[in-house]
Design a protein around this motif. Structure first.
Motif, PDB file in Angstrom:
ATOM      1  N   SER A   9       0.752  -1.328  -0.028  1.00 45.82           N
ATOM      2  CA  SER A   9      -0.104   0.003   0.118  1.00 45.82           C
ATOM      3  C   SER A   9       0.906   1.233   0.195  1.00 45.82           C
ATOM      4  O   SER A   9       2.139   1.219   0.496  1.00 45.82           O
ATOM      5  N   ASN A  10      -0.042   2.272  -0.716  1.00 48.99           N
ATOM      6  CA  ASN A  10       1.161   3.828  -0.193  1.00 48.99           C
ATOM      7  C   ASN A  10       1.764   3.896   0.980  1.00 48.99           C
ATOM      8  O   ASN A  10       2.608   4.195   0.827  1.00 48.99           O
ATOM      9  N   GLU A  11       1.436   3.759   2.562  1.00 50.75           N
ATOM     10  CA  GLU A  11       2.152   3.910   3.216  1.00 50.75           C
ATOM     11  C   GLU A  11       2.554   3.468   3.254  1.00 50.75           C
ATOM     12  O   GLU A  11       3.543   3.395   4.122  1.00 50.75           O
ATOM     13  N   GLU A  12       2.280   1.794   3.232  1.00 52.86           N
ATOM     14  CA  GLU A  12       3.497   0.480   3.637  1.00 52.86           C
ATOM     15  C   GLU A  12       5.129   0.826   3.136  1.00 52.86           C
ATOM     16  O   GLU A  12       6.080   0.963   3.373  1.00 52.86           O
ATOM     17  N   TYR A  14       5.609   3.993   1.720  1.00 51.06           N
ATOM     18  CA  TYR A  14       6.778   5.127   1.944  1.00 51.06           C
ATOM     19  C   TYR A  14       7.319   4.612   3.670  1.00 51.06           C
ATOM     20  O   TYR A  14       8.454   4.915   3.348  1.00 51.06           O
ATOM     21  N   GLU A  15       6.166   4.080   4.131  1.00 55.88           N
ATOM     22  CA  GLU A  15       7.300   3.468   5.852  1.00 55.88           C
ATOM     23  C   GLU A  15       8.528   2.912   5.171  1.00 55.88           C
ATOM     24  O   GLU A  15      10.201   2.905   6.259  1.00 55.88           O
ATOM     25  N   LYS A  20       6.603   8.400  -1.955  1.00 53.61           N
ATOM     26  CA  LYS A  20       5.600   7.453  -2.388  1.00 53.61           C
ATOM     27  C   LYS A  20       6.181   7.114  -3.367  1.00 53.61           C
ATOM     28  O   LYS A  20       6.416   6.690  -4.779  1.00 53.61           O
ATOM     29  N   GLY A  48      -3.075   4.750  -6.490  1.00 50.87           N
ATOM     30  CA  GLY A  48      -1.973   5.591  -5.051  1.00 50.87           C
ATOM     31  C   GLY A  48      -0.693   5.649  -5.458  1.00 50.87           C
ATOM     32  O   GLY A  48       0.150   6.365  -4.855  1.00 50.87           O
TER      33      GLY A  48
END
Length: 455
Positions: A9-12, A14-15, A20, A48
């Protein structure tokens, strides 16, 4: 092979990687390709991704290829290689006509991770994720010649343009002897009129004022549907509030019958600009090309347009150096286009394409002769273009403004409905996507320079 996990996912993402997911596009070729790139970009955004410039470092590079000439193939390969150099860890996707016509060659390029033909572009995001999971090259090229239905593939939002391109059909049944495109795009398939109208309404609701109808052979629109043709869909679009202009990307001369021209002349939203493909001004050459008209028939079409539509702009394509084109045949073309005096000509040199009938034609023309003939026609085109522009000095024209003029500080450019580029002093924030009357003063740097009236 790509070194990042694009299934995250975009959050994962980025982390793990600190930015992004990004994708960059390079588009070669026609307006249809430009349209399809817009659709693919939108698919990535919905997933995303951030769309970045092709010259920037990206996680995914998509090269929408062209195959209309050998040079187009070469340019497609060049951009594929450039993408890999920009980011060795990126995933490189080659899509479109070059891949469709030369699937093994495209897939064998070491820089290519995924090869997609002219079908299945709507699945590009899923294919990127599949590649990431399997970590092996993918080739998705179907037999386009058996494709019978239009593949729905539409845009819901433009971000940068003031004119919205809408693809209404795909494929071509003409099979001109020099052209590879029917083999890249398959047979004629027309888009459902309801889908066309829905897309136009979305653009109208978003504030777009000009719609450009595009396709591989738009004159064929409706041939595979019941009780509808190009004129019908134009009239339907004409009824949609908010749309001020309807422009056709290109049209075959045989379609411009007296009935059709009379009808469109009475539709005020129709742009007074018709790109009517010629290819040659010599009947013998036209016959070898497999074109379905004579110069006499073509001339009557141009006369008809000029009779019914005041100040109409007529642009065209002219090919030089087709196999067997003698000096005498070229001179016939030169005199013919000189007589018509198009407002602009796209002059190009014949390119020998494997898989076309003309590839094996005798009497192939030497490159230096093609070059010489091309220069002569380009010079003629420039003179006719200047003459057409000059005829509007002192007149007032309606201009849809688009963007700042490069190398002319403080000026904003726009287009008239009859395809003239106009520049005025002004503020892009106030003028962009607005239509204003402009009084034309002079010609400068391929622009008509004018002043806005009434503000």
């Amino acid at each position: 092979m790509a070194k990042v996990d694009l299934t995250l996912s975009n959050e994962e993402f980025y982390e793990r990687y600190g930015h992004k997911k990004t994708v960059a596009f390079y588009t070669l070729g026609c307006k249809v390709n430009q349209y399809e790139t817009e659709v693919m970009a939108e698919l990535f955004k919905k997933a995303g991704y951030e769309v970045v410039d092709f010259n920037e470092k990206a996680d995914v590079y998509v090269i929408n290829t062209c195959t209309v000439t050998n040079r187009s193939d070469m340019k497609s390969r060049q951009e594929i290689r450039k993408a890999r150099k920009k980011n060795p860890d990126a995933l490189v996707v080659a899509v479109g006509c070059y891949v469709q016509v030369s699937p093994e060659e495209a897939f064998s390029l070491p820089e290519v991770d995924i090869a997609i033909g002219t079908k299945n572009k709507d699945k590009i995001v899923e294919l990127v994720e599949e590649f990431t999971q399997k970590n092996q090259k993918l080739s998705v090229v179907n037999n386009i010649m058996t494709q019978k239905e239009y593949e729905e593939f539409g845009v819901t939002a433009y971000t940068e343009r003031t004119r919205a391109y809408i693809k209404i059909q795909d494929g071509c049944n003409q099979y001109c002897t020099y052209c590879i495109i029917p083999y890249a795009r398959g047979p004629v398939r027309s888009r459902d009129p309801k889908k066309v109208l829905d897309e136009v309404k979305r653009f109208a609701d978003s504030g777009y004022k000009e719609i450009v109808l595009t396709g591989i052979h738009i004159a064929s629109y409706g041939k595979d549907l019941k009780n509808i043709g190009l004129l019908d869909i134009i009239k339907m679009i004409h009824e949609i509030d908010g749309i001020k202009r309807i422009r056709l990307s290109s049209i075959e001369p045989t379609f411009l019958t007296e009935e059709f021209v009379k009808e469109i002349a009475n539709l005020p939203k129709m742009c007074r600009h018709y790109h009517v493909s010629l290819q040659s001004g010599c009947d013998e050459t036209l016959k070898r090309m497999g074109r379905r008209y004579t110069t006499k028939e073509y001339k009557s079409v141009i006369d008809r347009l000029r009779e019914y539509i005041k100040d109409v702009a007529i642009t065209t394509d002219v090919m030089v150096g087709f196999p067997g084109e003698t000096e005498e045949e070229f001179l016939k073309t030169y005199k013919f286009v000189e007589e018509i005096c198009f407002s602009k000509m796209h002059v190009f040199k014949y390119s020998r394409r494997k898989g076309t009938r003309a590839y094996n034609f005798p009497n192939q023309v030497a490159n230096h002769i093609k070059e010489d003939r091309s220069k002569k026609l380009i010079e003629l085109s420039n003179r006719c273009e200047y003459k057409f522009m000059e005829s509007f000095i002192g007149k007032t024209l309606e201009v849809l403004f688009e963007q700042p003029v490069k190398n002319m500080e403080g000026y904003v450019e726009g287009l008239t409905d009859n395809y003239l580029s106009i520049a005025v002093k002004g503020d892009i924030k106030l003028l962009r996507n607005e239509i204003f009357p402009v009084k034309i003063k002079e010609i400068k740097d391929n622009f008509l320079i004018g002043e806005i009236e009434g503000i």
